[in-house]
Design an enzyme around this catalytic site. Sequence first.
Site, PDB file in Angstrom:
ATOM      1  N   LYS A  53      -2.129  -9.046  -3.665  1.00  0.00           N
ATOM      2  CA  LYS A  53      -1.776  -7.835  -2.911  1.00  0.00           C
ATOM      3  C   LYS A  53      -2.190  -7.985  -1.451  1.00  0.00           C
ATOM      4  CE  LYS A  53      -1.731  -5.152  -7.074  1.00  0.00           C
ATOM      5  NZ  LYS A  53      -2.479  -4.435  -8.105  1.00  0.00           N
ATOM      6  N   GLN A  97      -7.741  -1.013  -8.561  1.00  0.00           N
ATOM      7  CA  GLN A  97      -7.249  -1.989  -9.538  1.00  0.00           C
ATOM      8  C   GLN A  97      -7.772  -1.641 -10.937  1.00  0.00           C
ATOM      9  OE1 GLN A  97      -5.077  -4.657  -8.820  1.00  0.00           O
ATOM     10  NE2 GLN A  97      -4.995  -4.729 -11.050  1.00  0.00           N
ATOM     11  N   ASP A 120       0.415   3.808  -6.301  1.00  0.00           N
ATOM     12  CA  ASP A 120       0.725   3.338  -7.658  1.00  0.00           C
ATOM     13  C   ASP A 120       1.537   4.391  -8.425  1.00  0.00           C
ATOM     14  OD1 ASP A 120      -0.022   0.789  -8.404  1.00  0.00           O
ATOM     15  OD2 ASP A 120      -2.114   1.314  -8.808  1.00  0.00           O
TER      16      ASP A 120
END
Length: 285
Positions: A53, A97, A120
């Site tokens: 990322k 994460q 997300d």
Amino acid sequence: MAQIIDGKAVSAAVKEEVAKETSRLKDEKGLKVGLAVVIVGNNPASRVYVNNKKKACEAVGFQSFEYAMDEDTTQEQLLDLVNVLNRDARVNGILVQLPLPAHIDEKAVINAISPEKDVDAFHPVNVGKIMIGEYAFLPCTPAGVMRLIASTGVDITGKQCVVIGRSNIVGKPMAMLLLQQNGTVTICHSKTKNLKEVCLGADILVVAIGRAKFVTGDMIKEGAVVIDVGMDRDEEGKLCGDVDFESAEKKAGYITPVPGGVGPMTIAMLMKNTLTAAKQQAGLE
Ligand code: NAP
């Protein structure tokens, strides 16, 4: 023999679009785009994802802010960090994460992220917006799958779409997006009866179950679009998908490989969501 859907090429095109727009916004509006990535503990797979990322951020011209916290970080400490990032104007998107260590309540952490920065799209507000079709961000993996289907030129309208898997991050939003594009959608899961017959009716089959090579060629309708979300290991420890590629490609019209299919799309769509967040926060969208 199926045509291979090239996730690397489609994701490169998405990242290219994002990079161009990021550069334009910087030149014309002085806008900088920033993504904060928070990782807790030492999960090696999570470390790889976070590094990827970061690299993707650099490639599209974003600032990336990494927060690596110890395995024994308390929930309170993590929530404090999320609150700081919610207020940090340099940070347009926040990604924590997953999975988090077992002593931390993932739901509480997701709920603490400001919905405007929830790139997300896991926050209940964003999940609800997807249900009513008024979303700013789409969850990255299903959004990537939609882009891959679009790249085949196959029109979803009126097609029989079968999604195997009903997780909150893949299966359920996937089904909703196909429905919004006028597909006739069936969702299958571990209690589904006659799975093979259901799959054989699918013009578009999306598989997200986490079982290596589970869907075989005899479960696939001739000419179907087959999208394999799975990231599994075969008996030799090699990366593979939920679909048995060898037998499936003989039946499918279009198929995604693993690796090189859905995987690269997820990060590309994360970049796209972060850019959208930055534009919204600047009142540009
Ligand atoms: P998950 O939360 O474990 O959900 C798996 C789903 O599959 C569940 O709904 C389960 O049904 C269903 N299932 C399991 N065994 C089945 C069977 N024998 N027949 C029919 N359905 C079955 O998994 P997930 O997070 O959605 O991830 C699925 C896969 O996608 C994994 O391999 C994961 O690594 C991969 N993934 C890839 C990306 C990417 O970027 N490429 C992103 C996310 C996930 P029940 O609900 O009945 O238990």
